[in-house]
Design a protein around this motif. Structure first.
Motif, mmCIF file in Angstrom:
data_model
loop_
_atom_site.group_PDB
_atom_site.id
_atom_site.type_symbol
_atom_site.label_atom_id
_atom_site.label_comp_id
_atom_site.label_asym_id
_atom_site.label_seq_id
_atom_site.Cartn_x
_atom_site.Cartn_y
_atom_site.Cartn_z
ATOM 1 N N ARG A 288 0.833 -1.212 0.000
ATOM 2 C CA ARG A 288 0.000 0.000 0.000
ATOM 3 C C ARG A 288 0.863 1.256 0.000
ATOM 4 O O ARG A 288 0.634 2.187 -0.779
ATOM 5 C CB ARG A 288 -0.920 -0.029 1.222
ATOM 6 N N GLU A 289 1.887 1.289 0.839
ATOM 7 C CA GLU A 289 2.738 2.473 0.939
ATOM 8 C C GLU A 289 3.599 2.676 -0.306
ATOM 9 O O GLU A 289 3.822 3.803 -0.732
ATOM 10 C CB GLU A 289 3.609 2.397 2.192
ATOM 11 N N VAL A 290 4.070 1.585 -0.910
ATOM 12 C CA VAL A 290 4.856 1.708 -2.141
ATOM 13 C C VAL A 290 3.973 2.248 -3.259
ATOM 14 O O VAL A 290 4.376 3.128 -4.019
ATOM 15 C CB VAL A 290 5.505 0.359 -2.527
ATOM 16 N N ARG A 291 2.746 1.747 -3.363
ATOM 17 C CA ARG A 291 1.830 2.231 -4.408
ATOM 18 C C ARG A 291 1.547 3.717 -4.277
ATOM 19 O O ARG A 291 1.382 4.413 -5.274
ATOM 20 C CB ARG A 291 0.528 1.447 -4.388
ATOM 21 N N LYS A 292 1.492 4.214 -3.043
ATOM 22 C CA LYS A 292 1.249 5.653 -2.832
ATOM 23 C C LYS A 292 2.373 6.496 -3.406
ATOM 24 O O LYS A 292 2.151 7.602 -3.878
ATOM 25 C CB LYS A 292 1.124 5.959 -1.338
ATOM 26 N N GLU A 293 3.603 5.994 -3.329
ATOM 27 C CA GLU A 293 4.778 6.763 -3.731
ATOM 28 C C GLU A 293 5.277 6.440 -5.129
ATOM 29 O O GLU A 293 6.139 7.127 -5.646
ATOM 30 C CB GLU A 293 5.929 6.503 -2.744
ATOM 31 N N TRP A 294 4.794 5.365 -5.745
ATOM 32 C CA TRP A 294 5.355 4.865 -6.990
ATOM 33 C C TRP A 294 5.078 5.799 -8.151
ATOM 34 O O TRP A 294 3.952 6.232 -8.356
ATOM 35 C CB TRP A 294 4.797 3.476 -7.281
ATOM 36 N N GLN A 295 6.066 6.101 -8.908
ATOM 37 C CA GLN A 295 6.020 6.918 -10.124
ATOM 38 C C GLN A 295 5.205 8.217 -9.960
ATOM 39 O O GLN A 295 4.226 8.444 -10.656
ATOM 40 C CB GLN A 295 5.488 6.101 -11.298
ATOM 41 N N PRO A 296 5.631 9.087 -9.070
ATOM 42 C CA PRO A 296 4.864 10.314 -8.846
ATOM 43 C C PRO A 296 4.801 11.224 -10.056
ATOM 44 O O PRO A 296 3.779 11.869 -10.295
ATOM 45 C CB PRO A 296 5.589 10.988 -7.679
ATOM 46 N N ARG A 297 5.864 11.277 -10.854
ATOM 47 C CA ARG A 297 5.831 12.153 -12.032
ATOM 48 C C ARG A 297 4.857 11.628 -13.077
ATOM 49 O O ARG A 297 4.145 12.403 -13.711
ATOM 50 C CB ARG A 297 7.229 12.312 -12.623
ATOM 51 N N VAL A 298 4.830 10.308 -13.262
ATOM 52 C CA VAL A 298 3.897 9.707 -14.224
ATOM 53 C C VAL A 298 2.467 9.985 -13.776
ATOM 54 O O VAL A 298 1.609 10.374 -14.572
ATOM 55 C CB VAL A 298 4.152 8.186 -14.355
ATOM 56 N N ARG A 299 2.218 9.806 -12.481
ATOM 57 C CA ARG A 299 0.885 10.038 -11.923
ATOM 58 C C ARG A 299 0.486 11.505 -12.069
ATOM 59 O O ARG A 299 -0.628 11.810 -12.504
ATOM 60 C CB ARG A 299 0.880 9.625 -10.452
ATOM 61 N N ARG A 300 1.398 12.422 -11.714
ATOM 62 C CA ARG A 300 1.082 13.853 -11.821
ATOM 63 C C ARG A 300 0.806 14.263 -13.266
ATOM 64 O O ARG A 300 -0.099 15.054 -13.533
ATOM 65 C CB ARG A 300 2.226 14.697 -11.249
ATOM 66 N N ARG A 301 1.593 13.732 -14.200
ATOM 67 C CA ARG A 301 1.397 14.062 -15.609
ATOM 68 C C ARG A 301 0.031 13.577 -16.094
ATOM 69 O O ARG A 301 -0.696 14.305 -16.779
ATOM 70 C CB ARG A 301 2.532 13.444 -16.427
ATOM 71 N N ALA A 302 -0.354 12.356 -15.715
ATOM 72 C CA ALA A 302 -1.655 11.821 -16.121
ATOM 73 C C ALA A 302 -2.795 12.605 -15.470
ATOM 74 O O ALA A 302 -3.807 12.892 -16.117
ATOM 75 C CB ALA A 302 -1.747 10.343 -15.756
ATOM 76 N N GLU A 303 -2.634 12.957 -14.199
ATOM 77 C CA GLU A 303 -3.658 13.746 -13.522
ATOM 78 C C GLU A 303 -3.794 15.128 -14.158
ATOM 79 O O GLU A 303 -4.907 15.615 -14.329
ATOM 80 C CB GLU A 303 -3.338 13.879 -12.036
ATOM 81 N N LYS A 304 -2.672 15.742 -14.513
ATOM 82 C CA LYS A 304 -2.724 17.068 -15.147
ATOM 83 C C LYS A 304 -3.446 16.993 -16.484
ATOM 84 O O LYS A 304 -4.270 17.848 -16.805
ATOM 85 C CB LYS A 304 -1.305 17.607 -15.340
#
Length: 185
Positions: free
Chosen positions: A74-90
């Protein structure tokens, strides 16, 4: 977490370009790197001793108990690939929006004479970027499940039931008894 928050987390996982680390040691090392080398911070986050974290990092332990394995994932998933996640969210918050598929009870507050009794419906709808932005902002601010559900309900109300303002003025949708919610962006 609730069903809406879980749906957002699943949507996040779908945008990852690489899978999360498989072994407990690799996951633990990843969390320690994210915590800038602080095994104490990782131990607090996982609810274990600092020495336990150090043992996994050093490779002295390899198979965590079930509770620790779940917390670690759970904790790894929260932190995994933050830039990829931010780009997709944007992208979702500015241009593409967010797709919502839900099976839930929808009821209405509307003009007298209308059928306002709630009933189970399965709806798949692409919500505009403004609702994606509101969902992401609310989640980042620590919004409750109820607040997230209200944002999704308002989006479905405007896009699906009111057809973008072309029909059913004054209609207010109630979104309850959620069976499942799946989201993608």
């Amino acid at each position: 977490m609730g069903k809406i928050a879980d749906g957002l987390e699943a949507a996040d996982r779908n945008v990852f370009t690489r899978p999360i680390p498989k072994s407990a040691g690799a996951r633990m090392r990843f969390l320690v790197r994210q915590a800038k080398g602080s095994t104490k911070a990782v131990a607090r986050r996982l609810g274990v001793s600092q020495r336990t974290v150090q043992r996994y990092v050093a490779g002295q332990r390899k198979h965590p108990p079930k509770a620790l394995a779940e917390a670690l994932e759970r904790e790894v998933r929260k932190e995994w690939q933050p830039r990829v996640r931010r780009r997709a969210e944007k992208r979702a918050a500015t241009s593409t929006g967010i797709a919502v598929e839900a099976r839930a009870r929808f009821g209405f507050t509307a003009a007298p004479g209308s059928t306002d009794d709630g009933r189970m419906r399965r709806i798949t709808q692409q919500l505009p970027p403004v609702y994606a932005r509101r969902l992401f902002d609310a989640r980042a601010a620590g919004a409750s499940e109820r607040e997230l559900r209200d944002i999704v309900a308002e989006g479905l109300q405007e896009v699906y039931f009111k057809d973008g303002g072309r029909r059913a003025p004054g209609l207010v949708v109630e979104f309850t008894d959620i069976d499942y919610v799946e989201m993608s962006y």
